[in-house]
Design a protein around this motif. Structure first.
Motif, short mmCIF file in Angstrom:
data_model
loop_
_atom_site.label_atom_id
_atom_site.label_comp_id
_atom_site.label_asym_id
_atom_site.label_seq_id
_atom_site.Cartn_x
_atom_site.Cartn_y
_atom_site.Cartn_z
N PHE A 76 84.09 -47.28 -57.93
CA PHE A 76 83.58 -48.56 -58.44
C PHE A 76 82.53 -49.10 -57.45
CE2 PHE A 76 85.05 -53.12 -59.80
CZ PHE A 76 83.97 -53.24 -60.64
N ILE A 77 82.84 -49.06 -56.18
CA ILE A 77 81.92 -49.55 -55.15
C ILE A 77 80.63 -48.72 -55.15
CG2 ILE A 77 81.58 -49.76 -52.64
CD1 ILE A 77 84.63 -50.42 -52.52
N ILE A 78 80.80 -47.39 -55.14
CA ILE A 78 79.62 -46.51 -55.09
C ILE A 78 78.74 -46.72 -56.32
CG2 ILE A 78 78.99 -44.07 -55.41
CD1 ILE A 78 79.44 -44.52 -52.50
N GLU A 79 79.34 -46.83 -57.49
CA GLU A 79 78.53 -47.05 -58.71
C GLU A 79 77.83 -48.41 -58.65
OE1 GLU A 79 80.14 -46.44 -62.55
OE2 GLU A 79 80.64 -44.34 -62.20
N GLN A 80 78.54 -49.42 -58.18
CA GLN A 80 77.94 -50.76 -58.10
C GLN A 80 76.79 -50.80 -57.10
OE1 GLN A 80 78.35 -53.82 -59.66
NE2 GLN A 80 79.38 -52.60 -61.22
N ALA A 81 76.79 -49.84 -56.18
CA ALA A 81 75.71 -49.77 -55.19
C ALA A 81 74.61 -48.80 -55.66
CB ALA A 81 76.26 -49.35 -53.83
N GLY A 82 74.71 -48.34 -56.92
CA GLY A 82 73.66 -47.49 -57.47
C GLY A 82 73.91 -46.00 -57.31
N GLY A 83 75.07 -45.63 -56.78
CA GLY A 83 75.41 -44.21 -56.63
C GLY A 83 76.21 -43.71 -57.83
N ALA A 84 76.83 -42.54 -57.68
CA ALA A 84 77.61 -41.96 -58.77
C ALA A 84 78.85 -41.29 -58.20
CB ALA A 84 76.76 -40.95 -59.54
N ALA A 85 79.86 -41.11 -59.07
CA ALA A 85 81.13 -40.51 -58.63
C ALA A 85 81.70 -39.66 -59.75
CB ALA A 85 82.12 -41.60 -58.25
N THR A 86 82.00 -38.41 -59.44
CA THR A 86 82.48 -37.47 -60.47
C THR A 86 83.62 -36.61 -59.94
OG1 THR A 86 81.78 -35.64 -61.91
CG2 THR A 86 80.75 -35.73 -59.77
N THR A 87 84.42 -36.10 -60.88
CA THR A 87 85.41 -35.08 -60.51
C THR A 87 84.74 -33.71 -60.48
OG1 THR A 87 85.98 -34.58 -62.79
CG2 THR A 87 87.24 -36.35 -61.72
N GLY A 88 83.52 -33.64 -60.92
CA GLY A 88 82.81 -32.38 -61.16
C GLY A 88 82.55 -32.25 -62.65
N ILE A 89 83.57 -32.63 -63.44
CA ILE A 89 83.40 -32.50 -64.89
C ILE A 89 83.48 -33.84 -65.63
CG2 ILE A 89 84.14 -30.08 -65.10
CD1 ILE A 89 86.92 -31.09 -65.77
N GLN A 90 83.83 -34.91 -64.90
CA GLN A 90 84.00 -36.20 -65.57
C GLN A 90 83.72 -37.34 -64.59
OE1 GLN A 90 88.09 -36.82 -66.75
NE2 GLN A 90 87.58 -38.40 -68.24
N ARG A 91 83.15 -38.44 -65.12
CA ARG A 91 82.99 -39.65 -64.30
C ARG A 91 84.39 -40.11 -63.85
NH1 ARG A 91 81.72 -45.38 -66.97
NH2 ARG A 91 81.32 -46.62 -65.11
N ILE A 92 84.56 -40.33 -62.56
CA ILE A 92 85.91 -40.66 -62.05
C ILE A 92 86.46 -41.90 -62.73
CG2 ILE A 92 87.19 -41.47 -60.01
CD1 ILE A 92 85.59 -39.44 -58.36
N LEU A 93 85.62 -42.92 -62.91
CA LEU A 93 86.10 -44.18 -63.48
C LEU A 93 86.64 -44.02 -64.91
CD1 LEU A 93 83.55 -46.85 -62.16
CD2 LEU A 93 85.81 -46.29 -61.29
N GLU A 94 86.33 -42.90 -65.56
CA GLU A 94 86.82 -42.70 -66.93
C GLU A 94 88.02 -41.77 -66.99
OE1 GLU A 94 83.38 -41.54 -69.17
OE2 GLU A 94 82.49 -43.54 -69.04
N VAL A 95 88.51 -41.33 -65.85
CA VAL A 95 89.68 -40.43 -65.86
C VAL A 95 90.89 -41.21 -66.38
CG1 VAL A 95 91.29 -39.13 -64.41
CG2 VAL A 95 88.83 -38.99 -63.98
#
Ligand code: AHM
Ligand code: MG
Length: 335
Positions: A284-303
């Motif tokens: 959440f923090i990284i995305e709010q700062a303009g970055g991205a976060a993934t498991t490799g196959i899915q956006r982490i925030l949607e897991v």
């Protein structure tokens, strides 16, 4: 220090909307808890805080005295506002019920890792506290109320106990960082509107696991290591503190990617880092700062969350690099 704005002044001015009263109050308690934790860590060996205990936590990890001390501080301090309906901690098997008199206005869930990177404590390297706040559907929450996707977070943050103590947080409107002035005991706004630099030449991963990784991660790291002579046509630098809070903080300040991917040793567990109180708040923090976060196959925030202590593969940081890593996993970028 930017205009000497205290964290309380900042929250009163910038946290608006339906959760403003509750968030301001809860974040004040969280800041207090982090100050107490900073003190317990500072006192370290002098206060006899540094040893290991005979006990293990739910993850089967040996608990350090400070794991238990900081867990108790966090629970105790965060019951005070009356807004917290229930809590969950890395250090405790089950959800934590809040007693009736302490949850008069309880509508929120507080999930936390009181001392992330605690293996670093005995060697005097930075550690942190991570937290996530969700809305509860129930005043007396049960486990199912906690199992929400990361997109449902209304606030997330971390405290970094480093060369200075910092609190970095988001309520869904950007990321701001506050530094503790030890003399006055006050957090001041020091890093307003943090943005993850888009371009990076730095990665963070535990290289000793190389032979256990999946092919897309090996490929990404191989290409970084080839540097200017390889396909990336630039040299990369590497860091590994083994404290996620310290790594993510570095990425917020100067860019980079942090990776704890799935590997063949972790296959049965699903990953190393925990979704609800490590991966989700940091994503959440990284995305709010303009970055991205993934498991490799899915956006982490949607897991989809199916257990309190669920683990996930984690890759986060500068957006373009994370998109590249995800594309390697989906084979959208051919060799
Ligand atoms: P912890 O919550 O038990 O401290 O574990 C999480 C930490 C992260 O901060 C860090 O990124 C990782 O574990 C380090 O793992 P390793 O020792 O395998 O490099
Ligand atoms: Mg942890």
């Amino acid at each position: 220090m930017a205009e000497h704005i205290t964290i309380t002044e900042f929250l009163l001015k910038h946290v608006t909307g339906e959760h403003s009263l509750a968030l301001t109050s809860m974040l004040k308690d969280i800041a207090d808890a982090c100050k107490k934790i900073a003190l317990a860590i500072d006192q370290g060996a002098l206060a006899g805080n540094m040893g290991s205990l005979a006990s293990e936590n739910v993850q089967g990890e040996v608990q350090k005295a400070l794991d238990v001390i900081t867990n108790d501080i966090f629970i105790e301090t965060n019951q005070q506002s009356g807004y917290v309906a229930g809590m969950a901690s890395e250090e405790m098997d089950d959800i934590i019920q809040i007693a009736e008199p302490q949850r008069q206005k309880g509508q929120y869930l507080l999930l936390f890792d009181p001392l992330d990177g605690s293996s670093n404590v005995n060697v005097n390297i930075s550690v942190g506290t991570i937290f996530s706040i969700l809305k509860s559907a129930n005043a007396k929450p049960v486990l199912a109320d906690f199992l929400q996707a990361g997109t449902e977070q209304i606030c997330a943050g971390y405290a970094l106990y480093g060369t200075s103590t910092m609190l970095v947080l988001t309520t869904g409107h950007g990321v701001n960082g506050f530094t503790l002035d030890v003399a006055s005991g006050e957090f001041y706004l020091s890093h307003p509107e943090i943005k993850v630099p888009v371009d990076t030449q730095e990665f963070a991963i535990n290289m000793s696991n190389y032979r256990f990784w999946q092919e897309p991660v090996q490929r990404y790291i191989d290409e970084c290591l080839q540097g200017a002579e390889g396909i990336r046509k630039k040299d990369f630098n590497m860091r590994w503190v083994a404290s996620m809070v310290a790594e993510v903080h570095r990425i917020l300040v100067r860019g980079g990617v942090f990776m704890y991917p799935i590997d063949s040793k972790l296959q049965l567990k699903g990953g190393k880092l925990r979704l609800m109180y490590e991966a989700n708040p940091m994503s959440f923090i990284i995305e709010q700062a303009g970055g991205a976060a993934t498991t490799g196959i899915q956006r982490i925030l949607e897991v989809h969350s199916n257990a309190l202590h669920q683990r996930v593969p984690v890759m986060m940081g500068s957006r373009k690099e994370i998109e590249r890593i995800a594309a390697y996993h989906s084979k959208k970028i051919a060799h």
